[in-house]
Design an enzyme around this catalytic site. Sequence first.
Site, PDB file in Angstrom:
ATOM      1  N   TYR A 101       0.857  -1.191   0.000  1.00 10.70           N
ATOM      2  CA  TYR A 101       0.000   0.000   0.000  1.00 10.70           C
ATOM      3  C   TYR A 101       0.893   1.241   0.000  1.00 10.70           C
ATOM      4  O   TYR A 101       1.529   1.582   0.983  1.00 10.70           O
ATOM      5  CB  TYR A 101      -0.947   0.017   1.200  1.00 10.70           C
ATOM      6  CG  TYR A 101      -1.894  -1.166   1.281  1.00 10.70           C
ATOM      7  CD1 TYR A 101      -2.166  -1.971   0.173  1.00 10.70           C
ATOM      8  CD2 TYR A 101      -2.530  -1.473   2.476  1.00 10.70           C
ATOM      9  CE1 TYR A 101      -3.031  -3.044   0.259  1.00 10.70           C
ATOM     10  CE2 TYR A 101      -3.404  -2.556   2.568  1.00 10.70           C
ATOM     11  CZ  TYR A 101      -3.644  -3.344   1.461  1.00 10.70           C
ATOM     12  OH  TYR A 101      -4.499  -4.418   1.559  1.00 10.70           O
TER      13      TYR A 101
ATOM     14  N   HIS B 248       0.092 -12.150   1.407  1.00 14.48           N
ATOM     15  CA  HIS B 248      -0.914 -11.366   0.673  1.00 14.48           C
ATOM     16  C   HIS B 248      -1.587 -12.201  -0.427  1.00 14.48           C
ATOM     17  O   HIS B 248      -2.794 -12.104  -0.643  1.00 14.48           O
ATOM     18  CB  HIS B 248      -0.242 -10.128   0.076  1.00 14.48           C
ATOM     19  CG  HIS B 248      -1.126  -8.932  -0.022  1.00 14.48           C
ATOM     20  ND1 HIS B 248      -0.668  -7.643   0.138  1.00 14.48           N
ATOM     21  CD2 HIS B 248      -2.457  -8.810  -0.269  1.00 14.48           C
ATOM     22  CE1 HIS B 248      -1.683  -6.796  -0.006  1.00 14.48           C
ATOM     23  NE2 HIS B 248      -2.770  -7.473  -0.256  1.00 14.48           N
TER      24      HIS B 248
ATOM     25  N   SER C 180     -12.680  -5.261   1.803  1.00 16.93           N
ATOM     26  CA  SER C 180     -13.665  -4.572   0.963  1.00 16.93           C
ATOM     27  C   SER C 180     -15.097  -4.921   1.379  1.00 16.93           C
ATOM     28  O   SER C 180     -15.935  -5.285   0.535  1.00 16.93           O
ATOM     29  CB  SER C 180     -13.428  -4.876  -0.525  1.00 16.93           C
ATOM     30  OG  SER C 180     -12.136  -4.495  -0.924  1.00 16.93           O
ATOM     31  N   PRO C 181     -15.408  -4.801   2.677  1.00 22.83           N
ATOM     32  CA  PRO C 181     -16.745  -5.195   3.150  1.00 22.83           C
ATOM     33  C   PRO C 181     -17.852  -4.285   2.632  1.00 22.83           C
ATOM     34  O   PRO C 181     -19.024  -4.665   2.664  1.00 22.83           O
ATOM     35  CB  PRO C 181     -16.618  -5.082   4.683  1.00 22.83           C
ATOM     36  CG  PRO C 181     -15.548  -4.059   4.904  1.00 22.83           C
ATOM     37  CD  PRO C 181     -14.561  -4.287   3.778  1.00 22.83           C
ATOM     38  N   LEU C 182     -17.458  -3.103   2.153  1.00 19.92           N
ATOM     39  CA  LEU C 182     -18.444  -2.184   1.576  1.00 19.92           C
ATOM     40  C   LEU C 182     -18.397  -2.241   0.050  1.00 19.92           C
ATOM     41  O   LEU C 182     -18.879  -1.331  -0.634  1.00 19.92           O
ATOM     42  CB  LEU C 182     -18.164  -0.749   2.063  1.00 19.92           C
ATOM     43  CG  LEU C 182     -18.180  -0.563   3.586  1.00 19.92           C
ATOM     44  CD1 LEU C 182     -17.684   0.828   3.974  1.00 19.92           C
ATOM     45  CD2 LEU C 182     -19.587  -0.806   4.140  1.00 19.92           C
ATOM     46  N   GLY C 183     -17.798  -3.305  -0.483  1.00 19.03           N
ATOM     47  CA  GLY C 183     -17.712  -3.434  -1.940  1.00 19.03           C
ATOM     48  C   GLY C 183     -16.969  -2.264  -2.553  1.00 19.03           C
ATOM     49  O   GLY C 183     -17.377  -1.733  -3.581  1.00 19.03           O
ATOM     50  N   ARG C 184     -15.853  -1.884  -1.894  1.00 10.61           N
ATOM     51  CA  ARG C 184     -15.028  -0.739  -2.345  1.00 10.61           C
ATOM     52  C   ARG C 184     -15.896   0.508  -2.528  1.00 10.61           C
ATOM     53  O   ARG C 184     -15.655   1.329  -3.408  1.00 10.61           O
ATOM     54  CB  ARG C 184     -14.271  -1.073  -3.632  1.00 10.61           C
ATOM     55  CG  ARG C 184     -13.340  -2.303  -3.512  1.00 10.61           C
ATOM     56  CD  ARG C 184     -12.595  -2.567  -4.799  1.00 10.61           C
ATOM     57  NE  ARG C 184     -11.880  -3.844  -4.789  1.00 10.61           N
ATOM     58  CZ  ARG C 184     -10.623  -4.012  -4.359  1.00 10.61           C
ATOM     59  NH1 ARG C 184      -9.936  -2.995  -3.916  1.00 10.61           N
ATOM     60  NH2 ARG C 184     -10.053  -5.201  -4.406  1.00 10.61           N
ATOM     61  N   GLY C 185     -16.936   0.620  -1.723  1.00 15.22           N
ATOM     62  CA  GLY C 185     -17.794   1.812  -1.743  1.00 15.22           C
ATOM     63  C   GLY C 185     -19.122   1.590  -2.436  1.00 15.22           C
ATOM     64  O   GLY C 185     -20.101   2.277  -2.155  1.00 15.22           O
ATOM     65  N   PHE C 186     -19.197   0.613  -3.335  1.00  9.13           N
ATOM     66  CA  PHE C 186     -20.417   0.448  -4.152  1.00  9.13           C
ATOM     67  C   PHE C 186     -21.646   0.151  -3.299  1.00  9.13           C
ATOM     68  O   PHE C 186     -22.732   0.685  -3.544  1.00  9.13           O
ATOM     69  CB  PHE C 186     -20.223  -0.671  -5.186  1.00  9.13           C
ATOM     70  CG  PHE C 186     -21.397  -0.837  -6.099  1.00  9.13           C
ATOM     71  CD1 PHE C 186     -21.581   0.035  -7.174  1.00  9.13           C
ATOM     72  CD2 PHE C 186     -22.352  -1.824  -5.892  1.00  9.13           C
ATOM     73  CE1 PHE C 186     -22.682  -0.084  -8.011  1.00  9.13           C
ATOM     74  CE2 PHE C 186     -23.455  -1.959  -6.719  1.00  9.13           C
ATOM     75  CZ  PHE C 186     -23.618  -1.089  -7.789  1.00  9.13           C
TER      76      PHE C 186
HETATM   77  N1  LIG Z   1      -5.977  -8.582   1.304  1.00  9.13           N
HETATM   78  C1  LIG Z   1      -6.278  -7.944   0.199  1.00  9.13           C
HETATM   79  O1  LIG Z   1      -5.932  -8.371  -0.905  1.00  9.13           O
HETATM   80  C2  LIG Z   1      -7.057  -6.651   0.285  1.00  9.13           C
HETATM   81  C3  LIG Z   1      -7.672  -6.104  -0.852  1.00  9.13           C
HETATM   82  C4  LIG Z   1      -8.404  -4.922  -0.706  1.00  9.13           C
HETATM   83  C5  LIG Z   1      -8.511  -4.302   0.527  1.00  9.13           C
HETATM   84  N2  LIG Z   1      -7.877  -4.844   1.619  1.00  9.13           N
HETATM   85  C6  LIG Z   1      -7.993  -4.234   2.956  1.00  9.13           C
HETATM   86  O2  LIG Z   1      -9.372  -4.062   3.270  1.00  9.13           O
HETATM   87  C7  LIG Z   1      -9.615  -2.711   3.636  1.00  9.13           C
HETATM   88  C8  LIG Z   1     -11.034  -2.298   3.273  1.00  9.13           C
HETATM   89  O3  LIG Z   1     -11.300  -2.546   1.922  1.00  9.13           O
HETATM   90  P1  LIG Z   1     -11.468  -1.394   0.828  1.00  9.13           P
HETATM   91  O4  LIG Z   1     -10.915  -0.119   1.343  1.00  9.13           O
HETATM   92  O5  LIG Z   1     -10.951  -1.964  -0.432  1.00  9.13           O
HETATM   93  O6  LIG Z   1     -13.030  -1.306   0.596  1.00  9.13           O
HETATM   94  P2  LIG Z   1     -14.307  -0.968   1.498  1.00  9.13           P
HETATM   95  O7  LIG Z   1     -13.946  -0.861   2.908  1.00  9.13           O
HETATM   96  O8  LIG Z   1     -15.338  -1.940   1.067  1.00  9.13           O
HETATM   97  O9  LIG Z   1     -14.745   0.447   0.900  1.00  9.13           O
HETATM   98  C9  LIG Z   1     -13.932   1.570   0.970  1.00  9.13           C
HETATM   99  C10 LIG Z   1     -14.571   2.638   0.096  1.00  9.13           C
HETATM  100  O10 LIG Z   1     -15.877   2.929   0.593  1.00  9.13           O
HETATM  101  C11 LIG Z   1     -15.995   4.312   0.911  1.00  9.13           C
HETATM  102  N3  LIG Z   1     -16.751   4.370   2.176  1.00  9.13           N
HETATM  103  C12 LIG Z   1     -16.357   3.927   3.401  1.00  9.13           C
HETATM  104  N4  LIG Z   1     -17.333   4.077   4.316  1.00  9.13           N
HETATM  105  C13 LIG Z   1     -18.373   4.637   3.655  1.00  9.13           C
HETATM  106  C14 LIG Z   1     -19.677   5.035   4.045  1.00  9.13           C
HETATM  107  N5  LIG Z   1     -20.091   4.870   5.300  1.00  9.13           N
HETATM  108  N6  LIG Z   1     -20.476   5.577   3.103  1.00  9.13           N
HETATM  109  C15 LIG Z   1     -20.072   5.752   1.825  1.00  9.13           C
HETATM  110  N7  LIG Z   1     -18.845   5.380   1.383  1.00  9.13           N
HETATM  111  C16 LIG Z   1     -18.002   4.825   2.296  1.00  9.13           C
HETATM  112  C17 LIG Z   1     -14.590   4.839   1.021  1.00  9.13           C
HETATM  113  O11 LIG Z   1     -14.520   6.165   0.558  1.00  9.13           O
HETATM  114  P3  LIG Z   1     -14.084   7.396   1.528  1.00  9.13           P
HETATM  115  O12 LIG Z   1     -12.647   7.203   1.847  1.00  9.13           O
HETATM  116  O13 LIG Z   1     -14.347   8.555   0.644  1.00  9.13           O
HETATM  117  O14 LIG Z   1     -14.986   7.311   2.712  1.00  9.13           O
HETATM  118  C18 LIG Z   1     -13.803   3.923   0.084  1.00  9.13           C
HETATM  119  O15 LIG Z   1     -13.835   4.415  -1.242  1.00  9.13           O
HETATM  120  C19 LIG Z   1      -8.528  -1.924   2.904  1.00  9.13           C
HETATM  121  O16 LIG Z   1      -8.321  -0.658   3.480  1.00  9.13           O
HETATM  122  C20 LIG Z   1      -7.344  -2.852   3.048  1.00  9.13           C
HETATM  123  O17 LIG Z   1      -6.746  -2.663   4.327  1.00  9.13           O
HETATM  124  C21 LIG Z   1      -7.176  -6.009   1.505  1.00  9.13           C
END
Ligand SMILES: NC(=O)c1ccc[n+]([C@@H]2O[C@H](COP(=O)([O-])OP(=O)(O)OC[C@H]3O[C@@H](n4cnc5c(N)ncnc54)[C@H](OP(=O)(O)O)[C@@H]3O)[C@@H](O)[C@H]2O)c1
Length: 327
Positions: A57, A123, A202-208
């Site tokens: 990262y 990873h 990505s529990p929020l589907g990367r925001g979707f």
């Molecule tokens: N092991 C792996 O291969 C892998 C892959 C991906 C991710 N990860 C880890 O998992 C973590 C979380 O996954 P992720 O960041 O990919 O996706 P996520 O948590 O599903 O979603 C993050 C996205 O959602 C938005 N968001 C967050 N809370 C929100 C809310 N309440 N309302 C509206 N939008 C919201 C954020 O934007 P804003 O910043 O604008 O709020 C960001 O764009 C990462 O930070 C990383 O540490 C690991």
Amino acid sequence: MQKRVLGNSGLEVSALGLGCMGLSHAYGQPPDKADGIALIRAAFERGVTFFDTAEVYGPFTNEELLGEALQPIRDQVIIATKFGFREGDASKGVDSRPENIRAVAEASLKRLRTDRIDLFYQHRVDPAVPMEEVAGTVRELIAEGKVKHFGLSEAGVDSIRRAHAVQPVTALQSEYSLWWREPETEILPLLEELGIGFVPFSPLGRGFLTGAMDANTAFDANDFRNGLPRFSEENRRANAGLLEVIGTLADAKGVSRAQIALAWLLARKPWIVPIPGTTKRHRLDENIGAMAITLDAQDMAGITAALDAITVVGERYPAQLQRTTGR
Ligand SMILES: NC(=O)c1ccc[n+]([C@@H]2O[C@H](COP(=O)([O-])OP(=O)(O)OC[C@H]3O[C@@H](n4cnc5c(N)ncnc54)[C@H](OP(=O)(O)O)[C@@H]3O)[C@@H](O)[C@H]2O)c1
């Protein structure tokens, strides 16, 4: 803040962690360093004790950010990081040779300003290095006190079993959410059998899944989502039906869509610890608020039935990255 224990290992963490990737990487222009540090410390003040990063990262800058942010509270938090890509660059392919695992551990310890990594994940599985060798190397690092717990990310059933036989695995971190339920078929039953915790990324589907974007949303040019099939304009439009299901339930309960997505994961198993990421303080509060939402058996059955009736369109990753998952 409620606590959860990851698997049989006794590793206690806050029931929701903070995914820190977006504070340096992946989703367009990240916040400046001072704001990133403030967000991480605000999460701790609200009870979050589980922080997720990786050498890739940034690369490297996200670990440095956590190192600085968490230094004053180091003994009160659990830091998870990851090894396993060549030169810390996911585009260069995987590298879990023992010498690389050791080098990454040393470099991560320095960047994180600590003497131990609480949870060290591979990873992605490296087909060129037998899993026994990977697990054996982490086992040595644990014996040396540099690492406390072993984890895997996006590993398949066979890899998990082989690793666990050499060094007990504390947690698997793989994608799992309302729009990616594949872990339910083989992975969750295996983790339950072996006593391994699960950390959905990505529990929020990367925001979707939050409803904060739709087919018309334009991402920054350097946003990783531009290259993900599931985020093509066409597929975002095709998946809008899923948002309707989440929205109907959220509105009925008077909560947000993000909170439904997180509450659903928390309700699935008591050893699941989601790590939503955000760069914004108000969303941090909103996401933490998911813990106060109870989805009963009827809610869960209703969600499952609604999800089963929907086909989610678009691969999670482009082909080259997709091949590195589930091995
Ligand atoms: N092991 C792996 O291969 C892998 C892959 C991906 C991710 N990860 C880890 O998992 C973590 C979380 O996954 P992720 O960041 O990919 O996706 P996520 O948590 O599903 O979603 C993050 C996205 O959602 C938005 N968001 C967050 N809370 C929100 C809310 N309440 N309302 C509206 N939008 C919201 C954020 O934007 P804003 O910043 O604008 O709020 C960001 O764009 C990462 O930070 C990383 O540490 C690991």
